[in-house]
Design an enzyme around this catalytic site. Structure first.
Site, PDB file in Angstrom:
ATOM      1  CB  SER A 132      -0.516 -11.510  24.310  1.00  0.00           C
ATOM      2  OG  SER A 132      -1.254 -10.348  24.634  1.00  0.00           O
ATOM      3  CE  LYS A 166      -9.266 -13.602  30.710  1.00  0.00           C
ATOM      4  NZ  LYS A 166     -10.265 -13.322  29.657  1.00  0.00           N
ATOM      5  N   GLY A 185     -15.910 -21.692  28.030  1.00  0.00           N
ATOM      6  CA  GLY A 185     -14.641 -21.367  28.670  1.00  0.00           C
ATOM      7  C   GLY A 185     -14.670 -20.030  29.387  1.00  0.00           C
ATOM      8  N   GLY A 186     -13.478 -19.510  29.666  1.00  0.00           N
ATOM      9  CA  GLY A 186     -13.369 -18.276  30.440  1.00  0.00           C
ATOM     10  C   GLY A 186     -14.020 -17.082  29.780  1.00  0.00           C
ATOM     11  CB  ALA A 187     -13.957 -15.715  26.346  1.00  0.00           C
ATOM     12  CB  THR A 192      -4.512 -13.965  29.130  1.00  0.00           C
ATOM     13  OG1 THR A 192      -3.169 -14.421  29.358  1.00  0.00           O
ATOM     14  CG2 THR A 192      -4.459 -12.569  28.526  1.00  0.00           C
TER      15      THR A 192
END
Length: 285
Positions: free
Chosen positions: A16, A68, A132-134, A64
Site C-alpha cells: 500500500s 470492503k 472486481g471490487g474497484a 482495501t
C-alpha cells in the site's frame, strides 16, 4: 501508540502507498498524528474493529481488499455513496459515537475527469475492463454521470450482475473480456461532442499479474485511457494508448483523489493538494 493515528487495512497490505500519501500530508500540515499500514486477515476483521472502537486515539482506517464488503455489517452507519456502491473503503468514528463508513473510490476516480464532466456531450460511453471490487465504484460513478457502460469480464454473467445491481437504468452491456483482445476494423462514427473512456478497473497489467488483453483498435478516436493500476504506474495499457494518440490517466490520480477525501474524515483538515507534484515524485521513486 501515544498520539492520534489512522491506518490502512487489508490482506495483503505491504504494497500500500497510503502511508506515504497520508504521512506526506500530515508532515506538510504539521499535524501531530500517524498513519500506518496494518495487516488484517478476514478472520481477524471483527476483532480488529472491536479493538479500534475502544481506542480513543484511533481516527479511522482505509479499507482495501478483501474487506470492503465484509466490514459493512461490523459498523454502525453507512452513508452515500457506499450504500449505492455496496462497498466501504473508509471507516471513521462518527459524530454520534458509533463507527461510520463511506466510499471515497468513486470521488477519487472521477476527480481527474472533473473538467470533462463539466462539459455537455451528445453521448458518453465507457468501456470498463474488470469486475472486481474497484469496478463497483467505477460503474456506479459513471452511471451517475450519464455514461452508457460496456463492462467486460472473464465472466460476463458477473459483469451483467454488477450492471443490474449498480446501474439498473440505461442500456448497458456485459461482454467477455476476450472480445477486446484481437484487433478489429470496426468503423467508429463521428465522435465529436462525445466523451469516451476505456478504463482498466482490474489488476491485469499489475506487476506479477497477467497482461491486460486489450487492442486499442476497439477504442474510438479521442477516447481517454484510464488505468487504476499503480505498480507499474506507466502500464503497457497506457503506453499502447499513447502510441495511438489517446490521452491517458494513471492510477495515482484515483489513489490520491480517494485518499484526500479520507484524510479530511480522519484528521479534520483538507490535505495540501498544491503539493501533488511533489507527492507524485515521492510515490514513484
Amino acid at each position: 501508540m501515544t498520539r492520534p493515528y489512522a491506518e490502512v487495512i487489508g490482506d495483503p497490505i505491504a504494497q500500500s502507498k497510503s502511508p506515504r500519501i497520508h504521512g506526506f500530508w500530515l508532515e506538510k500540515l504539521g499535524i501531530a498524528a500517524d498513519y500506518r499500514a496494518f495487516h488484517v486477515t478476514p478472520e481477524q476483521l471483527p476483532d480488529y474493529i472491536a479493538a479500534r472502537r475502544a481506542d480513543p486515539l484511533w481516527r479511522g482506517c482505509n479499507v482495501t481488499m478483501p474487506h470492503k464488503q465484509a466490514v459493512m455489517p461490523l459498523i454502525d452507519g453507512i452513508g452515500s455513496p457506499a450504500t449505492e456502491i455496496g462497498a466501504v473503503n473508509t471507516v471513521y468514528p462518527g459524530s454520534g459515537g458509533g463507527l461510520s463508513g463511506t466510499n471515497t473510490d468513486a470521488s477519487g476516480f472521477l476527480e481527474p475527469l472533473k473538467r470533462d464532466l463539466e462539459k455537455t456531450h451528445y453521448f458518453r460511453m465507457a468501456r470498463i475492463l474488470g469486475t472486481g471490487g474497484a469496478a463497483r465504484a467505477i460503474i456506479a460513478a459513471l452511471a451517475g454521470h450519464g455514461f452508457t457502460l460496456v463492462v467486460a469480464g472473464r465472466d460476463p454473467a458477473k459483469a451483467r450482475a454488477l450492471l443490474d445491481e449498480l446501474a439498473p437504468k440505461g442500456e448497458h452491456h456485459a461482454i467477455d473480456l476476450a472480445h477486446f483482445a484481437d484487433p478489429t476494423d470496426f468503423p467508429f462514427d463521428d465522435r465529436e461532442g462525445c466523451l469516451d473512456l476505456v478504463v482498466n478497473a482490474s489488476s491485469l497489467g499489475m506487476a506479477g499479474q497477467p497482461p491486460l488483453p486489450f487492442d486499442w483498435s476497439h477504442a474510438p478516436p479521442g477516447a481517454i485511457a484510464y488505468d487504476i493500476v499503480t505498480a507499474p504506474l506507466d502500464t503497457p495499457f497506457l503506453q499502447a494508448a499513447r502510441a495511438r494518440g489517446h490521452r491517458t490517466i494513471d492510477g495515482l490520480s484515483m489513489l490520491i483523489g480517494q485518499a484526500a477525501v479520507a484524510f479530511e474524515k480522519f484528521f479534520g483538515e483538507a490535505p495540501p493538494r498544491e503539493h501533488d507534484a511533489e507527492l507524485r515524485a515521492i510515490l514513484t521513486q
